[in-house]
Every structure is written in structure tokens, then in C-alpha cells.
Design a protein around this motif. Structure first.
Motif, mmCIF file in Angstrom:
data_model
loop_
_atom_site.group_PDB
_atom_site.id
_atom_site.type_symbol
_atom_site.label_atom_id
_atom_site.label_comp_id
_atom_site.label_asym_id
_atom_site.label_seq_id
_atom_site.Cartn_x
_atom_site.Cartn_y
_atom_site.Cartn_z
ATOM 1 N N TRP A 1 0.819 -1.210 0.000
ATOM 2 C CA TRP A 1 0.000 0.000 0.000
ATOM 3 C C TRP A 1 0.856 1.264 0.000
ATOM 4 C CZ3 TRP A 1 -4.249 -1.595 -1.771
ATOM 5 C CH2 TRP A 1 -4.813 -2.788 -1.353
ATOM 6 N N GLU A 2 2.128 1.161 0.390
ATOM 7 C CA GLU A 2 3.020 2.326 0.367
ATOM 8 C C GLU A 2 3.373 2.719 -1.061
ATOM 9 O OE1 GLU A 2 6.411 1.482 2.787
ATOM 10 O OE2 GLU A 2 5.186 1.113 4.562
ATOM 11 N N GLN A 3 3.377 1.771 -1.974
ATOM 12 C CA GLN A 3 3.755 2.035 -3.375
ATOM 13 C C GLN A 3 2.738 2.934 -4.068
ATOM 14 O OE1 GLN A 3 4.015 -1.819 -5.118
ATOM 15 N NE2 GLN A 3 5.773 -2.427 -3.878
ATOM 16 N N GLY A 4 1.500 2.504 -4.068
ATOM 17 C CA GLY A 4 0.480 3.252 -4.798
ATOM 18 C C GLY A 4 -0.539 3.907 -3.896
ATOM 19 N N GLY A 5 -0.418 3.664 -2.618
ATOM 20 C CA GLY A 5 -1.385 4.214 -1.683
ATOM 21 C C GLY A 5 -2.629 3.358 -1.574
ATOM 22 N N TRP A 6 -3.249 3.413 -0.440
ATOM 23 C CA TRP A 6 -4.473 2.666 -0.187
ATOM 24 C C TRP A 6 -5.588 3.299 -1.007
ATOM 25 C CZ3 TRP A 6 -9.429 3.390 1.274
ATOM 26 C CH2 TRP A 6 -10.131 2.284 1.743
ATOM 27 N N SER A 7 -6.448 2.469 -1.571
ATOM 28 C CA SER A 7 -7.613 2.986 -2.294
ATOM 29 C C SER A 7 -8.760 1.993 -2.161
ATOM 30 C CB SER A 7 -7.300 3.212 -3.776
ATOM 31 O OG SER A 7 -7.139 1.976 -4.435
ATOM 32 N N THR A 8 -9.961 2.504 -2.279
ATOM 33 C CA THR A 8 -11.137 1.637 -2.246
ATOM 34 C C THR A 8 -11.096 0.667 -3.416
ATOM 35 O OG1 THR A 8 -12.408 3.351 -1.144
ATOM 36 C CG2 THR A 8 -13.647 1.587 -2.187
ATOM 37 N N ALA A 9 -10.717 1.167 -4.584
ATOM 38 C CA ALA A 9 -10.630 0.293 -5.762
ATOM 39 C C ALA A 9 -9.609 -0.817 -5.527
ATOM 40 C CB ALA A 9 -10.256 1.106 -6.992
ATOM 41 N N GLY A 10 -8.495 -0.482 -4.912
ATOM 42 C CA GLY A 10 -7.478 -1.485 -4.606
ATOM 43 C C GLY A 10 -7.990 -2.537 -3.645
ATOM 44 N N GLN A 11 -8.750 -2.120 -2.648
ATOM 45 C CA GLN A 11 -9.325 -3.058 -1.686
ATOM 46 C C GLN A 11 -10.323 -4.004 -2.370
ATOM 47 O OE1 GLN A 11 -8.617 -3.472 1.738
ATOM 48 N NE2 GLN A 11 -6.879 -2.238 1.114
ATOM 49 N N VAL A 12 -11.132 -3.455 -3.259
ATOM 50 C CA VAL A 12 -12.105 -4.273 -3.985
ATOM 51 C C VAL A 12 -11.387 -5.284 -4.869
ATOM 52 C CG1 VAL A 12 -13.897 -4.220 -5.784
ATOM 53 C CG2 VAL A 12 -13.951 -2.560 -3.912
ATOM 54 N N GLU A 13 -10.370 -4.836 -5.581
ATOM 55 C CA GLU A 13 -9.634 -5.743 -6.459
ATOM 56 C C GLU A 13 -8.862 -6.791 -5.662
ATOM 57 O OE1 GLU A 13 -9.983 -6.116 -9.717
ATOM 58 O OE2 GLU A 13 -11.508 -4.567 -9.505
ATOM 59 N N LEU A 14 -8.352 -6.435 -4.499
ATOM 60 C CA LEU A 14 -7.695 -7.419 -3.637
ATOM 61 C C LEU A 14 -8.695 -8.487 -3.217
ATOM 62 C CD1 LEU A 14 -5.336 -8.529 -1.991
ATOM 63 C CD2 LEU A 14 -5.962 -6.910 -0.174
ATOM 64 N N HIS A 15 -9.893 -8.063 -2.849
ATOM 65 C CA HIS A 15 -10.928 -9.027 -2.464
ATOM 66 C C HIS A 15 -11.273 -9.948 -3.635
ATOM 67 C CE1 HIS A 15 -14.184 -10.505 0.074
ATOM 68 N NE2 HIS A 15 -14.870 -10.596 -1.053
ATOM 69 N N ARG A 16 -11.394 -9.379 -4.817
ATOM 70 C CA ARG A 16 -11.696 -10.196 -6.008
ATOM 71 C C ARG A 16 -10.565 -11.183 -6.299
ATOM 72 N NH1 ARG A 16 -14.162 -5.465 -9.870
ATOM 73 N NH2 ARG A 16 -16.187 -5.387 -8.850
ATOM 74 N N ALA A 17 -9.326 -10.711 -6.208
ATOM 75 C CA ALA A 17 -8.177 -11.580 -6.476
ATOM 76 C C ALA A 17 -8.106 -12.713 -5.458
ATOM 77 C CB ALA A 17 -6.882 -10.770 -6.445
ATOM 78 N N ALA A 18 -8.374 -12.393 -4.203
ATOM 79 C CA ALA A 18 -8.317 -13.406 -3.146
ATOM 80 C C ALA A 18 -9.500 -14.369 -3.229
ATOM 81 C CB ALA A 18 -8.280 -12.737 -1.775
ATOM 82 N N SER A 19 -10.640 -13.877 -3.664
ATOM 83 C CA SER A 19 -11.838 -14.716 -3.759
ATOM 84 C C SER A 19 -11.799 -15.670 -4.943
ATOM 85 C CB SER A 19 -13.089 -13.852 -3.880
ATOM 86 O OG SER A 19 -13.269 -13.100 -2.717
ATOM 87 N N ALA A 20 -11.023 -15.343 -5.938
ATOM 88 C CA ALA A 20 -10.938 -16.193 -7.125
ATOM 89 C C ALA A 20 -10.502 -17.591 -6.718
ATOM 90 C CB ALA A 20 -9.964 -15.608 -8.137
ATOM 91 N N GLY A 21 -11.346 -18.552 -6.994
ATOM 92 C CA GLY A 21 -11.006 -19.936 -6.683
ATOM 93 C C GLY A 21 -11.495 -20.424 -5.333
ATOM 94 N N LEU A 22 -12.047 -19.548 -4.508
ATOM 95 C CA LEU A 22 -12.567 -19.985 -3.207
ATOM 96 C C LEU A 22 -14.037 -20.360 -3.347
ATOM 97 C CD1 LEU A 22 -11.169 -17.334 -0.707
ATOM 98 C CD2 LEU A 22 -10.348 -19.642 -1.090
ATOM 99 N N THR A 23 -14.418 -21.513 -2.770
ATOM 100 C CA THR A 23 -15.839 -21.867 -2.762
ATOM 101 C C THR A 23 -16.366 -22.033 -1.360
ATOM 102 O OG1 THR A 23 -15.360 -24.218 -2.925
ATOM 103 C CG2 THR A 23 -15.762 -23.037 -4.988
ATOM 104 N N SER A 24 -15.475 -22.217 -0.402
ATOM 105 C CA SER A 24 -15.929 -22.372 0.974
ATOM 106 C C SER A 24 -14.986 -21.631 1.891
ATOM 107 C CB SER A 24 -15.967 -23.851 1.366
ATOM 108 O OG SER A 24 -14.668 -24.316 1.648
ATOM 109 N N PRO A 25 -15.431 -21.324 3.120
ATOM 110 C CA PRO A 25 -14.553 -20.628 4.049
ATOM 111 C C PRO A 25 -13.417 -21.505 4.556
ATOM 112 C CG PRO A 25 -16.664 -21.094 5.072
ATOM 113 C CD PRO A 25 -16.767 -21.503 3.630
ATOM 114 N N ARG A 26 -13.432 -22.782 4.213
ATOM 115 C CA ARG A 26 -12.440 -23.694 4.767
ATOM 116 C C ARG A 26 -11.347 -24.110 3.798
ATOM 117 N NH1 ARG A 26 -17.206 -25.668 7.408
ATOM 118 N NH2 ARG A 26 -17.022 -25.143 9.588
#
Length: 86
Positions: free
Chosen positions: A52-77
């Protein structure tokens, strides 16, 4: 649309956070204090990550991080064995 090249360790932290949120949703009365402490720890690690120091924190960045992390997840486990759930 902006491109966010997230480091693997940041995506892994976010995946852990998503899984814990899922566990809390499935079992809201069991072990909530421990799970909530872990959520706080992960939130701190994610928000203070050097990325976050490189480009700064942003709402768009948080949303894209969530999308990137969610890719491939089907369950919380664990990881997906097929298609993504909603």
C-alpha cells in the motif's frame, strides 16, 4: 480499469481473512472471540502491508484485492474444487 499487481503474501492474507469471515457466518456462536482476534490481526497485516506504500491505499485497490483473493474460493475452509460460489 486500473491494474493491481498484488504480491502473493497479500493475497494469501486476504484469503485467510475471507475464510475466517465465512467460518464466523457458519458458526457465529462457536469460538467467536478467537476468530475475531484473528480477523483483527489479519486486518492489521493487510492494511499495513508494504504494497500500500507504493500506490497508496484505495477503495478500488481493496475491492480488487478481495476479487483476487476470492478467485477460486468456494468455501470458508479451503480452495475451490470447481466453480466459484456467490
Amino acid at each position: 480499469m486500473a491494474h493491481f499487481p498484488f504480491p502473493d503474501d497479500l493475497v494469501t492474507l486476504k484469503r485467510q481473512q475471507i475464510r475466517i469471515y465465512g467460518r464466523l457466518a457458519l458458526q457465529p456462536a462457536l469460538g467467536t472471540a478467537e476468530l475475531r482476534r484473528e480477523l483483527i490481526r489479519l486486518s492489521c497485516l493487510i492494511s499495513s502491508h508494504p504494497y500500500w506504500e507504493q500506490g497508496g491505499w484505495s477503495t478500488a485497490g481493496q475491492v480488487e484485492l478481495h476479487r483476487a483473493a476470492s478467485a477460486g474460493l468456494t468455501s470458508p475452509r479451503g480452495p475451490a474444487s470447481g466453480a466459484r460460489s456467490s
